[in-house]
Design a protein around this motif. Sequence first.
Motif, PDB file in Angstrom:
ATOM      1  N   ASP A 105      -4.145  -6.601  -5.157  1.00 46.39           N
ATOM      2  CA  ASP A 105      -2.894  -5.874  -4.956  1.00 46.39           C
ATOM      3  C   ASP A 105      -2.926  -4.409  -5.373  1.00 46.39           C
ATOM      4  OD1 ASP A 105      -3.010  -6.265  -7.657  1.00 46.39           O
ATOM      5  OD2 ASP A 105      -1.025  -7.155  -7.847  1.00 46.39           O
ATOM      6  N   ARG A 106      -4.067  -3.909  -5.844  1.00 44.29           N
ATOM      7  CA  ARG A 106      -4.145  -2.514  -6.275  1.00 44.29           C
ATOM      8  C   ARG A 106      -4.630  -1.576  -5.165  1.00 44.29           C
ATOM      9  NH1 ARG A 106      -6.874  -2.121 -12.004  1.00 44.29           N
ATOM     10  NH2 ARG A 106      -6.052  -0.029 -11.773  1.00 44.29           N
ATOM     11  N   ILE A 107      -4.732  -2.059  -3.948  1.00 46.52           N
ATOM     12  CA  ILE A 107      -5.177  -1.227  -2.836  1.00 46.52           C
ATOM     13  C   ILE A 107      -4.105  -0.170  -2.550  1.00 46.52           C
ATOM     14  CG2 ILE A 107      -5.705  -1.188  -0.361  1.00 46.52           C
ATOM     15  CD1 ILE A 107      -6.889  -3.999  -0.694  1.00 46.52           C
ATOM     16  N   ILE A 108      -4.521   1.097  -2.495  1.00 51.14           N
ATOM     17  CA  ILE A 108      -3.604   2.202  -2.237  1.00 51.14           C
ATOM     18  C   ILE A 108      -3.450   2.438  -0.739  1.00 51.14           C
ATOM     19  CG2 ILE A 108      -3.251   4.681  -2.513  1.00 51.14           C
ATOM     20  CD1 ILE A 108      -4.779   4.449  -5.176  1.00 51.14           C
TER      21      ILE A 108
ATOM     22  N   PRO B  52      -7.291   2.870  -6.897  1.00 52.44           N
ATOM     23  CA  PRO B  52      -7.027   3.794  -8.005  1.00 52.44           C
ATOM     24  C   PRO B  52      -8.229   3.911  -8.937  1.00 52.44           C
ATOM     25  CG  PRO B  52      -5.939   1.693  -8.395  1.00 52.44           C
ATOM     26  CD  PRO B  52      -6.546   1.627  -7.015  1.00 52.44           C
ATOM     27  N   GLY B  53      -8.492   5.130  -9.359  1.00 53.14           N
ATOM     28  CA  GLY B  53      -9.504   5.364 -10.375  1.00 53.14           C
ATOM     29  C   GLY B  53     -10.948   5.227  -9.943  1.00 53.14           C
ATOM     30  N   THR B  54     -11.218   5.167  -8.667  1.00 52.05           N
ATOM     31  CA  THR B  54     -12.595   5.038  -8.212  1.00 52.05           C
ATOM     32  C   THR B  54     -12.731   5.614  -6.802  1.00 52.05           C
ATOM     33  OG1 THR B  54     -14.429   3.484  -7.918  1.00 52.05           O
ATOM     34  CG2 THR B  54     -12.264   2.717  -7.252  1.00 52.05           C
TER      35      THR B  54
ATOM     36  N   MET C  13       0.845  -1.186   0.000  1.00 48.01           N
ATOM     37  CA  MET C  13       0.000   0.000   0.000  1.00 48.01           C
ATOM     38  C   MET C  13       0.884   1.241   0.000  1.00 48.01           C
ATOM     39  SD  MET C  13      -3.253  -0.742   2.521  1.00 48.01           S
ATOM     40  CE  MET C  13      -2.301  -1.040   3.992  1.00 48.01           C
ATOM     41  N   GLU C  14       0.453   2.228  -0.768  1.00 42.02           N
ATOM     42  CA  GLU C  14       1.185   3.484  -0.807  1.00 42.02           C
ATOM     43  C   GLU C  14       0.988   4.282   0.482  1.00 42.02           C
ATOM     44  OE1 GLU C  14       0.039   5.646  -4.319  1.00 42.02           O
ATOM     45  OE2 GLU C  14       0.178   3.844  -5.545  1.00 42.02           O
ATOM     46  N   ILE C  15      -0.207   4.198   1.050  1.00 40.71           N
ATOM     47  CA  ILE C  15      -0.531   4.907   2.286  1.00 40.71           C
ATOM     48  C   ILE C  15      -0.568   3.871   3.404  1.00 40.71           C
ATOM     49  CG2 ILE C  15      -2.242   6.348   3.454  1.00 40.71           C
ATOM     50  CD1 ILE C  15      -3.265   7.066   0.574  1.00 40.71           C
ATOM     51  N   PRO C  16       0.172   4.100   4.491  1.00 32.19           N
ATOM     52  CA  PRO C  16       0.198   3.108   5.581  1.00 32.19           C
ATOM     53  C   PRO C  16      -1.193   2.885   6.188  1.00 32.19           C
ATOM     54  CG  PRO C  16       1.886   4.792   5.905  1.00 32.19           C
ATOM     55  CD  PRO C  16       1.036   5.234   4.758  1.00 32.19           C
TER      56      PRO C  16
ATOM     57  N   LEU D 255      -6.578  -8.887   2.529  1.00 29.99           N
ATOM     58  CA  LEU D 255      -7.208  -8.109   1.461  1.00 29.99           C
ATOM     59  C   LEU D 255      -6.171  -7.722   0.410  1.00 29.99           C
ATOM     60  CD1 LEU D 255      -9.566  -5.600   3.353  1.00 29.99           C
ATOM     61  CD2 LEU D 255     -10.242  -7.626   2.049  1.00 29.99           C
ATOM     62  N   GLN D 256      -4.993  -7.300   0.866  1.00 32.58           N
ATOM     63  CA  GLN D 256      -3.928  -6.903  -0.056  1.00 32.58           C
ATOM     64  C   GLN D 256      -3.447  -8.061  -0.915  1.00 32.58           C
ATOM     65  OE1 GLN D 256      -1.209  -4.592   2.683  1.00 32.58           O
ATOM     66  NE2 GLN D 256      -0.650  -3.830   0.663  1.00 32.58           N
TER      67      GLN D 256
END
Length: 194
Positions: A34-37, A65-67, A1-4, A29-30
Motif C-alpha cells: 500500500d505504499r506505492i506512490i 517513498p524513500g527509494t 496512489m498519489e499519482i494516477p 500490486l497496490q
Amino acid sequence: MEIPLQIAFHRAEKSDWAEAEIRARVDKLQSFYDRIIGCRVTVDQRARNVEGTVPPVVRIEISLPGTAPLVVAYEPDRLQQKFQTPELGNAINDAFELAERRLARLKEAREDREKSPPHDAQNQFLGQVAQLYPNEDHGFLLTKEGGSLYFHRNAVLQGNFDELRVGDEVHYVEEVGDTGPLATKVRVVSARQK
C-alpha cells in the motif's frame, strides 16, 4: 496512489483488454503493497519480424517513498524462450509477476529493517562533551577511555549543536577521517542542567 496510473502504448496498437488487464494488475500490486506512490506502464513494440512473433516490451515503473523507482522491463527474448508464440498477454503477465516478486523482496527487507536495531547501534559509544567551539562549528568529546575525539556541527543528528553544553552525555560512532579519528552520528543522551 498519489499519482494516477499512467498507461502508454508506443508503436503498439492500443487495446482495451490490455489496458483493463494492466489496471487490474496494478490494483493487485497496490493491495499487496500500500505504499506505492505512482505507477507508469509502457507497452512498446520495439521490433517486428516477418512472422509477427516478437512480443512488445512491457515496462513497469513503480514509484515508492524513500527509494529509487522499482523498474521492470520484460524483454522479448525472455518471452520467446518461454513461449513458442508469445503475445501481449504473456508479456503483461510475466512483467507483473516479476514486479510482484521484486515488491515482495522490498517489502520483506523493509519489515526486517524496521524490526532490527539501527545498523550503527553495535558501534555506538557513550561519551561526554568536553570542549565546544561554536564559532568554528566543532567540538571535542571525552571518550570512555579518557581520550579526546573531534566532532563537527554536522555530526549532531539528535539534539542541537547550538544548545550543547560541556558535560552533556552523547552517543557517537567513531570513524577515521582524513586527519584521524573523529566522532560521527552524535546523539544527545542527556543534557546537563544549566
